[in-house]
Design an enzyme around this catalytic site. Structure first.
Site, PDB file in Angstrom:
ATOM      1  N   CYS A  77       0.648  -1.382   0.037  1.00 52.39           N
ATOM      2  CA  CYS A  77      -0.175  -0.057  -0.072  1.00 52.39           C
ATOM      3  C   CYS A  77       0.726   1.077   0.038  1.00 52.39           C
ATOM      4  CB  CYS A  77      -0.990  -0.105   1.091  1.00 52.39           C
ATOM      5  SG  CYS A  77      -1.924   1.382   1.345  1.00 52.39           S
ATOM      6  N   CYS A 201      -5.014   6.240  -4.076  1.00 51.51           N
ATOM      7  CA  CYS A 201      -4.462   4.970  -3.919  1.00 51.51           C
ATOM      8  C   CYS A 201      -2.935   5.268  -4.484  1.00 51.51           C
ATOM      9  CB  CYS A 201      -5.348   3.952  -4.761  1.00 51.51           C
ATOM     10  SG  CYS A 201      -4.233   2.379  -4.734  1.00 51.51           S
TER      11      CYS A 201
HETATM   12  N1  LIG Z   1      -6.302  -2.560  -2.256  1.00 51.38           N
HETATM   13  C1  LIG Z   1      -5.198  -2.833  -2.540  1.00 51.38           C
HETATM   14  C2  LIG Z   1      -3.783  -2.192  -1.913  1.00 51.38           C
HETATM   15  C3  LIG Z   1      -3.914  -0.834  -1.328  1.00 51.38           C
HETATM   16  C4  LIG Z   1      -3.587   0.140  -2.270  1.00 51.38           C
HETATM   17  C5  LIG Z   1      -3.440   1.376  -1.246  1.00 51.38           C
HETATM   18  N2  LIG Z   1      -4.580   1.981  -0.982  1.00 51.38           N
HETATM   19  C6  LIG Z   1      -2.347   2.352  -2.021  1.00 51.38           C
HETATM   20  O1  LIG Z   1      -2.113   3.253  -1.585  1.00 51.38           O
HETATM   21  O2  LIG Z   1      -1.515   1.755  -2.482  1.00 51.38           O
HETATM   22  C7  LIG Z   1      -4.960  -4.444  -3.065  1.00 51.38           C
HETATM   23  O3  LIG Z   1      -4.928  -5.025  -2.146  1.00 51.38           O
HETATM   24  O4  LIG Z   1      -4.228  -4.639  -3.818  1.00 51.38           O
END
Ligand SMILES: N[C@@H](CCC[C@H](N)C(=O)O)C(=O)O
Length: 264
Positions: A77, A201
């Site tokens: 993340c 994200c």
């Molecule tokens: N939900 C995603 C990983 C999380 C991503 C996150 N919010 C970021 O900032 O990179 C997954 O499980 O792939």
């Protein structure tokens, strides 16, 4: 037992972070996934897009363990990584620069003069063309360009793409992108494991920036991304085989509050 937690946000992507150097967080509890999802729930819990454990790690400043808001352990993340770096500095684990371990390997990060966190992301060897683009920036991401992004039905469309057959049981994150300048793009992301749009994200905006360069939408290797939760900057270099390295994600984070988890 009461366990201390910190509530953080990085461009609106919000996290519960537990300093688990004491190893008191019951990771092995058979009900831990439902306990985490309850903590992340916005009415009966604290509310967050994910929960992160900051842990001790031999040879590195710390190890970061990330769970999505559905309670399942996720991959890397980017925004959570930036928030965890800020907490590690607050806990005096390092002063200006740090090296830590995430799900996808070693990360270097620094606290910049403006207090923004600059995080090095994993190298990207391959960008697959599939209508849009598919690549792994620590987590899997599909990236597609759309028109009228402000009104785009991100949740509805994202949910369908995230669980298409090529992405298997675990699914993918889905990013919708619109260009708004030479080296500037607006990105909205549907996150698997949250099963909704998040305000930003980190691994998603990195995937979007690299995809836009790959698609020759921009010639710049220094790209500004606007999300619903704020602004992020992505820079990278290219190697002779077309791979991407020295990828950095930079932006602001905020420690919002601190509290105690009861019943842990
Ligand atoms: N939900 C995603 C990983 C999380 C991503 C996150 N919010 C970021 O900032 O990179 C997954 O499980 O792939």
């Amino acid at each position: 037992m009461n366990l201390e937690f910190y509530k953080y946000q990085g461009t609106g992507n919000d996290f519960i972070i537990v300093d688990n150097r004491s190893e008191l967080f019951p990771k092995k509890d058979t009900k831990i996934n439902s306990k985490i999802s309850k903590l992340c729930e916005r009415h009966f819990g604290i509310g967050a897009d994910g929960l992160i454990l900051l842990e001790k790690c031999k040879g590195y400043d710390f190890n970061m363990v990330y769970y999505n808001s559905d309670g399942r352990e996720g991959t890397m993340c980017g925004n959570g990584g930036r928030c965890t770096v800020d907490l590690a500095k607050y806990l005096k684990i390092f002063e200006r620069e740090t090296t830590f371990l995430g799900f996808d390997g070693v990360h270097h990060a620094s606290v910049e003069v403006d207090n923004k966190i600059k995080l090095q992301m994993k190298n990207v060897q391959e960008v697959k063309k599939r209508d849009g683009f598919f690549l792994d920036t620590g987590s899997p991401h599909y990236v597609v360009m759309v028109d009228d992004i402000y009104n785009y039905p991100v949740k509805e469309k994202g949910r369908i793409i995230a669980h298409l057959e090529p992405y298997g049981k675990k699914g993918t994150n889905v990013n919708f992108v619109e260009q708004n300048g030479n080296n500037s793009f607006f990105v909205r992301t549907y996150e698997r494991g949250v099963e909704d749009e998040t305000l930003s994200c980190g691994t998603g905006v990195v995937a979007s920036a690299i995809s836009m360069f790959h698609a020759q939408q921009t010639k710049s290797k220094n790209i500004n991304i606007i999300t619903r939760g704020g602004h992020l900057n992505i820079s990278f270099k290219i190697d002779n085989n077309g791979g991407y390295h020295s990828i950095f994600l930079k932006g602001a984070v905020e420690k919002v509050y601190q509290g105690h988890l009861f019943g842990f």
